[in-house]
Enzyme design. Structure first.
Site, PDB file in Angstrom:
ATOM      1  N   SER A  64       0.853  -1.264  -0.076  1.00  0.00           N
ATOM      2  CA  SER A  64      -0.050   0.199  -0.067  1.00  0.00           C
ATOM      3  C   SER A  64       0.844   1.184  -0.153  1.00  0.00           C
ATOM      4  O   SER A  64       0.191   2.653  -0.248  1.00  0.00           O
ATOM      5  CB  SER A  64      -0.825  -0.152   1.342  1.00  0.00           C
ATOM      6  OG  SER A  64      -1.960  -1.110   0.922  1.00  0.00           O
ATOM      7  N   LYS A  67       0.356   3.337  -2.895  1.00  0.00           N
ATOM      8  CA  LYS A  67      -0.995   4.317  -2.955  1.00  0.00           C
ATOM      9  C   LYS A  67      -0.687   5.520  -3.102  1.00  0.00           C
ATOM     10  O   LYS A  67      -1.286   6.724  -3.626  1.00  0.00           O
ATOM     11  CB  LYS A  67      -1.915   3.794  -2.189  1.00  0.00           C
ATOM     12  CG  LYS A  67      -2.235   2.366  -2.200  1.00  0.00           C
ATOM     13  CD  LYS A  67      -3.257   1.613  -1.183  1.00  0.00           C
ATOM     14  CE  LYS A  67      -3.612   0.259  -1.416  1.00  0.00           C
ATOM     15  NZ  LYS A  67      -4.215  -0.265  -0.505  1.00  0.00           N
ATOM     16  N   TYR A 191      -4.140  -2.699 -10.090  1.00  0.00           N
ATOM     17  CA  TYR A 191      -4.095  -2.634  -8.746  1.00  0.00           C
ATOM     18  C   TYR A 191      -3.019  -3.646  -8.151  1.00  0.00           C
ATOM     19  O   TYR A 191      -2.050  -3.147  -7.351  1.00  0.00           O
ATOM     20  CB  TYR A 191      -5.198  -2.520  -7.849  1.00  0.00           C
ATOM     21  CG  TYR A 191      -5.185  -2.508  -6.471  1.00  0.00           C
ATOM     22  CD1 TYR A 191      -5.186  -1.337  -5.726  1.00  0.00           C
ATOM     23  CD2 TYR A 191      -5.534  -3.658  -5.689  1.00  0.00           C
ATOM     24  CE1 TYR A 191      -5.199  -1.246  -4.235  1.00  0.00           C
ATOM     25  CE2 TYR A 191      -5.511  -3.674  -4.433  1.00  0.00           C
ATOM     26  CZ  TYR A 191      -5.345  -2.746  -3.746  1.00  0.00           C
ATOM     27  OH  TYR A 191      -4.999  -2.688  -2.255  1.00  0.00           O
ATOM     28  N   TYR A 243      -4.587   3.485   8.026  1.00  0.00           N
ATOM     29  CA  TYR A 243      -5.679   2.692   8.347  1.00  0.00           C
ATOM     30  C   TYR A 243      -6.594   3.245   9.479  1.00  0.00           C
ATOM     31  O   TYR A 243      -6.205   4.149   9.933  1.00  0.00           O
ATOM     32  CB  TYR A 243      -5.714   1.269   7.984  1.00  0.00           C
ATOM     33  CG  TYR A 243      -4.982   1.102   6.867  1.00  0.00           C
ATOM     34  CD1 TYR A 243      -5.603   1.172   5.652  1.00  0.00           C
ATOM     35  CD2 TYR A 243      -3.797   0.136   6.853  1.00  0.00           C
ATOM     36  CE1 TYR A 243      -4.864   0.863   4.447  1.00  0.00           C
ATOM     37  CE2 TYR A 243      -3.215  -0.043   5.628  1.00  0.00           C
ATOM     38  CZ  TYR A 243      -3.629   0.080   4.727  1.00  0.00           C
ATOM     39  OH  TYR A 243      -3.230  -0.238   3.262  1.00  0.00           O
ATOM     40  N   VAL A 261       1.365  -3.716   3.754  1.00  0.00           N
ATOM     41  CA  VAL A 261       1.156  -4.837   4.541  1.00  0.00           C
ATOM     42  C   VAL A 261       2.656  -5.764   4.271  1.00  0.00           C
ATOM     43  O   VAL A 261       2.792  -6.884   4.966  1.00  0.00           O
ATOM     44  CB  VAL A 261       0.008  -5.930   4.241  1.00  0.00           C
ATOM     45  CG1 VAL A 261      -1.229  -5.288   4.859  1.00  0.00           C
ATOM     46  CG2 VAL A 261      -0.191  -6.153   2.782  1.00  0.00           C
TER      47      VAL A 261
HETATM   48  N1  GLU Z   1      -2.386  -5.197  -1.882  1.00  0.00           N
HETATM   49  C1  GLU Z   1      -2.749  -5.282  -0.434  1.00  0.00           C
HETATM   50  C2  GLU Z   1      -4.369  -5.601  -0.462  1.00  0.00           C
HETATM   51  O1  GLU Z   1      -4.783  -5.027  -1.283  1.00  0.00           O
HETATM   52  C3  GLU Z   1      -2.517  -3.993  -0.039  1.00  0.00           C
HETATM   53  C4  GLU Z   1      -2.882  -3.835   1.584  1.00  0.00           C
HETATM   54  C5  GLU Z   1      -1.916  -3.117   2.146  1.00  0.00           C
HETATM   55  O2  GLU Z   1      -0.734  -2.703   2.148  1.00  0.00           O
HETATM   56  O3  GLU Z   1      -2.492  -2.450   3.320  1.00  0.00           O
HETATM   57  O4  GLU Z   1      -4.758  -6.279   0.391  1.00  0.00           O
END
Ligand code: GLU
Length: 309
Positions: A64, A67, A191, A243, A261
């Protein structure tokens, strides 16, 4: 030895010896292969001075953290219109929650929860083939990090594609509200692949420099985004970058940051430094356990919290 390098090395040594390391993510099977003992930290200050500790040169799955860069690209493409597709409020919910999306009629709370990032990816994809959109994202990262070696870990992308049932559900749900313009499989393909980009702390800290310096890379003088945009990206990172752990990160670290993650965190000390930390073990909110503790130690020792020393 400069003070910053000493501090970074001390923190890396301290982190390596800790027994509490969190849990490595396993819901994407390929990520479970990460070494729980790994720890890396890299800081690049305004003069381009680099301080690094531990496994700062080892590539990991940025997940993430990507992002931040897709959000930046989408803002460049559609500007303020992006906010019709996605909000900018903290979610207070887990990163892959579907409940909130139903209550808010398919408009994700912010660009950093999974649903929001999928909507942002859809914006980048519009008018392009998935391969071209992905090429655009990779080129942007290679340019920012000044490193042509950045690549996608295909095994991680395939692993997530095979098991990404929740993200598939989120995307279909948004599609039913007309929030996604492109075929769901195309948007998700881009994605999953941008989440599977592999970078080291060094590359990530380099790529984040424009956010620490008003939208410009201070070494090359090249402008990436206008200063007001850098400020706002940082604001969204501060409020939404971890988050439902975003409040805790602001409280303890006091910097805009984005976690993934894979255990990576990009943190920005405005006017001062771009920082990347990595340790694969996660806390209950899905944020790097030791990454957060290391950043807390760093900001405390350097007096870098945006809220004061
Ligand atoms: N590719 C992971 C997912 O969509 C990213 C989640 C993350 O890094 O928080 O679950």
């Amino acid at each position: 030895m400069p003070l910053l390098q000493t501090v970074v090395e001390e923190i890396a040594t301290e982190m390596r010896s800790r027994l509490d390391r969190g849990e490595v993510a396993s819901y994407i099977p390929e990520l479970a292969r990460a070494n729980p003992a790994a720890f890396g930290l890299e800081v690049i200050d305004a003069d381009g001075e680099v301080a690094l500790g531990g496994d700062a040169e080892t590539a990991f799955s940025i997940q993430s953290v990507s992002k931040v860069f897709t959000f930046t690209l989408a803002l460049g493409m559609v500007g303020e219109r992006l906010w019709k597709r996605v909000g900018r409020e903290p979610s207070g919910s887990p990163f892959n929650s579907i409940v909130q999306l139903e209550r808010e009629r398919g408009i994700p709370r912010n660009p950093f929860i999974n649903a929001g990032a999928i909507a942002v990816t859809d914006v980048i994809l519009s008018g392009h083939q998935p391969r071209e959109a992905l090429g655009e994202i990779l080129r942007f990262l290679r340019f920012l990090a000044d490193d042509p070696d950045i690549h996608i870990d295909k095994a991680v992308a395939a692993s997530e594609q095979r098991t990404g049932f929740r993200n598939i559900a989120l995307a279909n749900y948004m599609k039913s509200y007309g929030v996604l313009d492109n075929p769901v499989e195309h948007t998700l393909g881009v994605y999953f692949h941008h989440c599977a980009i592999a970078m080291s702390c060094r590359q990530l800290a380099m790529a984040g420099r424009f956010l620490a310096h008003g939208g410009r890379n201070p070494s090359t003088g090249l402008s990436v985004v206008p200063p007001g945009r850098a400020r706002r990206i940082n604001a969204v990172m501060l409020t939404c970058g971890h988050y439902d752990g975003s409040g805790e990160f602001a409280y303890r670290v006091g910097l805009p940051g984005k976690s993934g993650v894979g255990g990576g965190i990009l943190a920005i000390a405005p006017g001062r430094a771009s920082i990347a930390a990595w340790s694969p073990g996660l806390d209950a909110s899905g944020n790097s356990h030791l990454g957060r503790i290391a950043l807390e130690a760093l900001t405390k020792r350097m007096g870098w919290s945006i809220f004061g020393p």
